[in-house]
Design an enzyme around this catalytic site. Structure first.
Site, mmCIF file in Angstrom:
data_model
loop_
_atom_site.group_PDB
_atom_site.id
_atom_site.type_symbol
_atom_site.label_atom_id
_atom_site.label_comp_id
_atom_site.label_asym_id
_atom_site.label_seq_id
_atom_site.Cartn_x
_atom_site.Cartn_y
_atom_site.Cartn_z
ATOM 1 C CD GLU A 25 40.110 35.811 38.167
ATOM 2 O OE1 GLU A 25 39.604 34.695 38.324
ATOM 3 O OE2 GLU A 25 41.306 36.025 38.385
ATOM 4 C CB SER A 80 37.243 40.593 35.168
ATOM 5 O OG SER A 80 38.222 39.914 35.918
ATOM 6 C CB ALA A 97 30.317 42.645 39.722
ATOM 7 C CG ASP A 121 18.763 44.334 43.046
ATOM 8 O OD1 ASP A 121 19.532 43.636 42.346
ATOM 9 O OD2 ASP A 121 18.537 44.090 44.244
ATOM 10 C CE1 TYR A 147 33.904 38.858 39.631
ATOM 11 C CE2 TYR A 147 35.679 38.148 38.177
ATOM 12 C CZ TYR A 147 34.968 39.155 38.797
ATOM 13 O OH TYR A 147 35.319 40.464 38.573
HETATM 14 P P1 GDR Z 1 41.486 38.152 42.169
HETATM 15 O O1 GDR Z 1 41.948 38.972 43.474
HETATM 16 O O2 GDR Z 1 40.834 36.877 42.529
HETATM 17 O O3 GDR Z 1 42.671 38.099 41.239
HETATM 18 O O4 GDR Z 1 40.347 39.081 41.541
HETATM 19 P P2 GDR Z 1 42.403 38.474 44.941
HETATM 20 O O5 GDR Z 1 43.149 39.613 45.516
HETATM 21 O O6 GDR Z 1 41.255 37.932 45.722
HETATM 22 O O7 GDR Z 1 43.377 37.226 44.640
HETATM 23 C C1 GDR Z 1 44.586 37.377 43.926
HETATM 24 C C2 GDR Z 1 45.401 36.102 44.023
HETATM 25 O O8 GDR Z 1 45.894 35.966 45.353
HETATM 26 C C3 GDR Z 1 45.806 34.584 45.731
HETATM 27 N N1 GDR Z 1 45.750 34.476 47.191
HETATM 28 C C4 GDR Z 1 44.801 34.996 47.978
HETATM 29 N N2 GDR Z 1 43.717 35.747 47.677
HETATM 30 C C5 GDR Z 1 42.931 36.153 48.705
HETATM 31 N N3 GDR Z 1 41.852 36.932 48.432
HETATM 32 N N4 GDR Z 1 43.196 35.841 49.999
HETATM 33 C C6 GDR Z 1 44.283 35.065 50.351
HETATM 34 O O9 GDR Z 1 44.514 34.783 51.521
HETATM 35 C C7 GDR Z 1 45.137 34.636 49.278
HETATM 36 N N5 GDR Z 1 46.282 33.899 49.238
HETATM 37 C C8 GDR Z 1 46.643 33.815 47.963
HETATM 38 C C9 GDR Z 1 44.535 34.117 45.045
HETATM 39 O O10 GDR Z 1 44.486 32.689 44.996
HETATM 40 C C10 GDR Z 1 44.663 34.805 43.697
HETATM 41 O O11 GDR Z 1 45.449 34.015 42.840
HETATM 42 C C11 GDR Z 1 40.362 40.498 41.597
HETATM 43 C C12 GDR Z 1 38.928 40.960 41.884
HETATM 44 O O12 GDR Z 1 38.922 42.365 42.056
HETATM 45 C C13 GDR Z 1 38.021 40.610 40.711
HETATM 46 O O13 GDR Z 1 36.720 41.135 40.960
HETATM 47 C C14 GDR Z 1 38.607 41.217 39.439
HETATM 48 O O14 GDR Z 1 37.803 40.860 38.341
HETATM 49 C C15 GDR Z 1 40.047 40.723 39.230
HETATM 50 O O15 GDR Z 1 40.824 41.045 40.373
HETATM 51 C C16 GDR Z 1 40.683 41.391 38.024
#
Ligand code: GDR
Length: 322
Positions: free
Chosen positions: A115, A113, A60, A36, A137
């Site tokens: 991010e 990342s 993670a 862990d 994060y």
């Molecule tokens: P992210 O991925 O946060 O970039 O991190 P995610 O797919 O969650 O979001 C991408 C973008 O889409 C917008 N968004 C939404 N996102 C989600 N999840 N659901 C929704 O309904 C939605 N509508 C709009 C978000 O606001 C965001 O801007 C991913 C993860 O894999 C991380 O762990 C990794 O580090 C990065 O990619 C690189």
């Protein structure tokens, strides 16, 4: 990795973790060790048992919105977990900083990342772009990035970070936006759902195919000298583009089905990310093989097959609560 002749071990957290069975069913060659990222002793024991040539720390809490709800836990796992893994390798390898580095030491890969770039200081982002994380994060990942570099500089540990931009595949969790879209498109097409609720449609990401990015991670650890690399395609699309491409693939108009749920908009958004992976292209010979529209179509096709097989396949909202 298995195809390349590696013996692969997976670190498994918790009692009766269901993912262990999921992985074993698909890849029977993988062996498991308990451990862990919150428990230093368990990591020392795991490294000591396996004596690995290469460690890939992909462990993670990866869903960014969760980091506002459980900031301390995410920081512990995504930040301090990296320190604990580095310490385990350092202790088992006998690295002290004052004695010579033994040959054949364990090599360490940290999943950094995009991010970390957050509110971007420049575009596109390269290895030298300043970090400005926009979530707990991203802040925890920045710590993991810097502590990996510090162990390299302090102890001579072969530790590197791959700064990976978003990477997707049909195996992506349904809480992430690409898979949330592809699964909803399949369910709508097959008559199990009518609406898809999303947050910020204007966010822009540099999305690539996960298989290409795993290849990059492996290439990085084969270099003679430990160097950090940015991995991404250098091509960007908005969430709106992703929805349009996915719905068009099944002959539907995305505007008829997509609705906004303000609760899905993040407290602080990463508006746009775009990779400059020039160093990885030049030094590693790495290049992405899948264009984003094809990736979206691949994911929709996969979800059409899974939803057809299992008509009760739950909606992303029900599965993930997001
Ligand atoms: P992210 O991925 O946060 O970039 O991190 P995610 O797919 O969650 O979001 C991408 C973008 O889409 C917008 N968004 C939404 N996102 C989600 N999840 N659901 C929704 O309904 C939605 N509508 C709009 C978000 O606001 C965001 O801007 C991913 C993860 O894999 C991380 O762990 C990794 O580090 C990065 O990619 C690189």
């Amino acid at each position: 990795m298995i195809a390349e002749g590696y013996q692969v071990w997976g670190l498994v957290r918790g009692q009766a973790n269901p993912r262990r069975r999921w992985v074993s069913r698909r890849l029977s060659e993988i062996r498991f060790v308990d451990g862990d990222l919150m428990d230093q002793g368990s990591l020392v024991s795991a490294i000591d048992t396996i004596q690995p040539d290469e460690v890939y720390n992909l462990g993670a809490i990866s869903f960014v919105p969760m980091s506002w709800q459980q900031a301390e836990l995410v920081t512990e796992v995504n930040g301090m977990g990296v320190l604990r893994m580095l310490e385990a390798i350092r202790m088992v390898s006998g690295l002290s900083g004052s004695t010579p580095v033994p040959s054949g030491q364990t090599r360490f890969y940290q999943a950094s990342s995009s991010e970390m770039f957050g509110k971007v200081a420049e575009s596109p982002q390269s290895e030298s772009t300043v970090f400005h994380p926009r979530s707990p994060y991203g802040a925890a990942k920045a710590y993991g990035h810097y502590i990996t570099r510090n162990y390299r500089e302090s102890y001579g540990l072969y530790g590197i970070s791959g700064i990976l931009f978003n990477h997707e595949s049909p195996r992506r969790g349904t809480e992430f936006v690409t898979r949330k879209i592809s699964l909803a498109v399949a369910r709508i097409k097959l008559g199990h759902q009518d609406k898809l609720y999303l947050g910020n449609l204007d966010a822009v990401r540099d999305w690539g195919f996960a298989g290409d990015y795993v290849r990059a991670m492996h290439l990085m650890l084969q270099e003679d000298e430990p160097v950090d690399y940015v991995i991404g395609t250098g091509r960007t699309h908005s969430i709106r583009d992703a929805a349009r491409i996915a719905f068009e693939h099944v002959g539907l108009d995305w505007e008829q089905h997509v609705a906004i749920d303000p609760a899905l908009v993040r407290p602080a958004e990463v508006e746009t990310l775009c990779a400059d992976a020039g160093n990885a292209r030049r030094a590693l010979g790495w290049a992405p093989s899948v264009e984003f529209p094809d990736l979206m179509r691949m994911m929709v096709d996969s979800d059409l097959r899974s939803v057809s097989r299992e008509s009760r396949y739950e909606s992303p909202e029900l599965v993930a609560g997001w």
